[in-house]
Design a protein around this motif. Structure first.
Motif, PDB file in Angstrom:
ATOM      1  N   PHE A 116      54.521   3.268 106.076  1.00  0.00           N
ATOM      2  CA  PHE A 116      54.173   1.850 106.000  1.00  0.00           C
ATOM      3  C   PHE A 116      52.780   1.606 106.577  1.00  0.00           C
ATOM      4  N   ASP A 117      52.360   2.455 107.497  1.00  0.00           N
ATOM      5  CA  ASP A 117      51.050   2.289 108.111  1.00  0.00           C
ATOM      6  C   ASP A 117      49.964   3.110 107.421  1.00  0.00           C
ATOM      7  N   GLY A 118      50.315   3.756 106.324  1.00  0.00           N
ATOM      8  CA  GLY A 118      49.324   4.495 105.546  1.00  0.00           C
ATOM      9  C   GLY A 118      48.442   3.543 104.756  1.00  0.00           C
ATOM     10  N   TYR A 123      47.618   6.254  98.634  1.00  0.00           N
ATOM     11  CA  TYR A 123      48.660   6.397  97.621  1.00  0.00           C
ATOM     12  C   TYR A 123      48.219   5.895  96.253  1.00  0.00           C
ATOM     13  N   TRP A 124      47.264   5.006  96.244  1.00  0.00           N
ATOM     14  CA  TRP A 124      46.792   4.365  95.013  1.00  0.00           C
ATOM     15  C   TRP A 124      45.269   4.243  95.108  1.00  0.00           C
ATOM     16  N   PRO A 125      44.562   5.324  94.773  1.00  0.00           N
ATOM     17  CA  PRO A 125      43.106   5.356  94.967  1.00  0.00           C
ATOM     18  C   PRO A 125      42.350   4.254  94.225  1.00  0.00           C
ATOM     19  N   GLN A 126      42.896   3.737  93.145  1.00  0.00           N
ATOM     20  CA  GLN A 126      42.221   2.701  92.363  1.00  0.00           C
ATOM     21  C   GLN A 126      42.416   1.302  92.928  1.00  0.00           C
ATOM     22  N   PHE A 127      43.187   1.158  93.986  1.00  0.00           N
ATOM     23  CA  PHE A 127      43.457  -0.165  94.559  1.00  0.00           C
ATOM     24  C   PHE A 127      42.147  -0.837  94.933  1.00  0.00           C
ATOM     25  N   GLU A 128      42.007  -2.099  94.514  1.00  0.00           N
ATOM     26  CA  GLU A 128      40.757  -2.816  94.754  1.00  0.00           C
ATOM     27  C   GLU A 128      41.019  -4.295  94.992  1.00  0.00           C
ATOM     28  N   LEU A 129      40.499  -4.792  96.083  1.00  0.00           N
ATOM     29  CA  LEU A 129      40.473  -6.219  96.353  1.00  0.00           C
ATOM     30  C   LEU A 129      39.041  -6.704  96.134  1.00  0.00           C
ATOM     31  N   ALA A 134      37.992  -4.614 102.852  1.00  0.00           N
ATOM     32  CA  ALA A 134      39.447  -4.837 102.932  1.00  0.00           C
ATOM     33  C   ALA A 134      40.181  -3.825 102.060  1.00  0.00           C
ATOM     34  N   SER A 135      39.614  -3.506 100.898  1.00  0.00           N
ATOM     35  CA  SER A 135      40.238  -2.520 100.004  1.00  0.00           C
ATOM     36  C   SER A 135      40.427  -1.179 100.694  1.00  0.00           C
ATOM     37  N   GLN A 136      39.494  -0.841 101.579  1.00  0.00           N
ATOM     38  CA  GLN A 136      39.529   0.456 102.247  1.00  0.00           C
ATOM     39  C   GLN A 136      40.473   0.501 103.445  1.00  0.00           C
ATOM     40  N   ILE A 137      40.783  -0.654 104.041  1.00  0.00           N
ATOM     41  CA  ILE A 137      41.569  -0.635 105.285  1.00  0.00           C
ATOM     42  C   ILE A 137      42.971  -1.228 105.159  1.00  0.00           C
ATOM     43  N   VAL A 138      43.305  -1.818 104.032  1.00  0.00           N
ATOM     44  CA  VAL A 138      44.625  -2.440 103.910  1.00  0.00           C
ATOM     45  C   VAL A 138      45.710  -1.351 103.860  1.00  0.00           C
ATOM     46  N   THR A 139      46.805  -1.603 104.579  1.00  0.00           N
ATOM     47  CA  THR A 139      47.927  -0.658 104.653  1.00  0.00           C
ATOM     48  C   THR A 139      49.077  -1.119 103.762  1.00  0.00           C
ATOM     49  N   MET A 140      50.028  -0.235 103.553  1.00  0.00           N
ATOM     50  CA  MET A 140      51.233  -0.586 102.803  1.00  0.00           C
ATOM     51  C   MET A 140      51.972  -1.716 103.514  1.00  0.00           C
ATOM     52  N   ASP A 142      50.603  -4.061 105.283  1.00  0.00           N
ATOM     53  CA  ASP A 142      49.858  -5.291 104.989  1.00  0.00           C
ATOM     54  C   ASP A 142      50.284  -5.863 103.644  1.00  0.00           C
ATOM     55  N   LEU A 143      50.401  -5.003 102.641  1.00  0.00           N
ATOM     56  CA  LEU A 143      50.814  -5.481 101.312  1.00  0.00           C
ATOM     57  C   LEU A 143      52.204  -6.094 101.365  1.00  0.00           C
ATOM     58  N   MET A 144      53.119  -5.401 102.011  1.00  0.00           N
ATOM     59  CA  MET A 144      54.506  -5.858 102.016  1.00  0.00           C
ATOM     60  C   MET A 144      54.707  -7.095 102.872  1.00  0.00           C
ATOM     61  N   ALA A 145      53.823  -7.317 103.844  1.00  0.00           N
ATOM     62  CA  ALA A 145      53.914  -8.500 104.706  1.00  0.00           C
ATOM     63  C   ALA A 145      53.068  -9.653 104.163  1.00  0.00           C
ATOM     64  N   HIS A 146      52.454  -9.442 103.016  1.00  0.00           N
ATOM     65  CA  HIS A 146      51.625 -10.476 102.376  1.00  0.00           C
ATOM     66  C   HIS A 146      50.505 -10.951 103.290  1.00  0.00           C
ATOM     67  N   ARG A 147      49.854  -9.993 103.949  1.00  0.00           N
ATOM     68  CA  ARG A 147      48.770 -10.374 104.842  1.00  0.00           C
ATOM     69  C   ARG A 147      47.430  -9.746 104.421  1.00  0.00           C
ATOM     70  N   THR A 148      47.207  -9.711 103.107  1.00  0.00           N
ATOM     71  CA  THR A 148      45.953  -9.167 102.590  1.00  0.00           C
ATOM     72  C   THR A 148      44.959 -10.262 102.228  1.00  0.00           C
ATOM     73  N   GLY A 149      45.414 -11.499 102.220  1.00  0.00           N
ATOM     74  CA  GLY A 149      44.537 -12.595 101.814  1.00  0.00           C
ATOM     75  C   GLY A 149      44.581 -12.875 100.321  1.00  0.00           C
ATOM     76  N   VAL A 150      45.371 -12.119  99.581  1.00  0.00           N
ATOM     77  CA  VAL A 150      45.500 -12.367  98.149  1.00  0.00           C
ATOM     78  C   VAL A 150      46.309 -13.654  97.968  1.00  0.00           C
ATOM     79  N   PRO A 151      45.763 -14.625  97.221  1.00  0.00           N
ATOM     80  CA  PRO A 151      46.477 -15.895  97.060  1.00  0.00           C
ATOM     81  C   PRO A 151      47.701 -15.744  96.155  1.00  0.00           C
ATOM     82  N   ARG A 152      48.578 -16.730  96.213  1.00  0.00           N
ATOM     83  CA  ARG A 152      49.756 -16.779  95.347  1.00  0.00           C
ATOM     84  C   ARG A 152      49.336 -16.923  93.897  1.00  0.00           C
ATOM     85  N   HIS A 153      50.086 -16.287  93.028  1.00  0.00           N
ATOM     86  CA  HIS A 153      49.828 -16.404  91.591  1.00  0.00           C
ATOM     87  C   HIS A 153      51.077 -16.827  90.828  1.00  0.00           C
TER      88      HIS A 153
END
Length: 158
Positions: A116-118, A123-129, A134-140, A142-153
């Motif tokens: 979870f802290d990876g 795991y997904w080299p193409q991941f891009e914000l 932020a793209s380089q430091i976001v953890t799994m 962070d994604l699962m806790a919805h704390r990346t700053g990505v707005p609701r869609h």
């Protein structure tokens, strides 16, 4: 496939293999399947009672066993004044995908295939914000806790 009179559970493993979908056989009324429905008709009755109790206009149900669909049926209507639901009716999945994703991620963590802290990029080299840092430091986590700053869609979809 959708025979409502077909029993749901196979007999015990020591029983004859001539009937792969016979009713459960047990010398006592206790056990895993003691209160389980005995037929697809029982499942249908349960679903219809649940829909009435919860005031649900309709739903689709599929049961998969060993990778094969063994039962699929639609109940009711998709929404008021719409056509009947069948086994192929599409519904919005809503937030349930979050539970599926979390379950699968947890399974991968327990198998030491992921942390979870990876970093997501591990795991997904193409991941891009939008923010490259932020793209380089976001953890799994962070994604699962919805704390990346990505707005609701989700509001745009429904």
């Amino acid at each position: 496939q959708n025979d409502p009179t077909e029993p749901l559970f196979s007999s015990s493993p020591s029983s004859s293999s001539s009937s792969s979908s016979s009713s459960p056989s047990s010398s006592s009324s206790s056990g895993l399947h003691a209160n389980a429905p005995k037929s697809w008709a029982d499942v249908d009755a349960f679903v219809e009672a649940l829909m009435a109790c919860k005031k649900m206009p309709g739903l689709s149900l599929s049961v998969v066993k060993n990778g094969e669909v063994v039962y699929a049926r639609g109940y009711g209507v998709k929404a008021a004044n719409e056509s009947a639901v069948d086994a192929d009716t599409l519904f919005g999945i809503g937030s349930t995908s979050k539970a599926f994703t979390s379950l699968l991620a947890g399974m991968m963590v327990s198998e030491n295939k992921m942390s979870f802290d990876g970093l997501v990029r591990q795991y997904w080299p193409q991941f891009e914000l939008r923010d490259g840092t932020a793209s380089q430091i976001v953890t799994m986590r962070d994604l699962m806790a919805h704390r990346t700053g990505v707005p609701r869609h989700d509001t745009a979809l429904w």
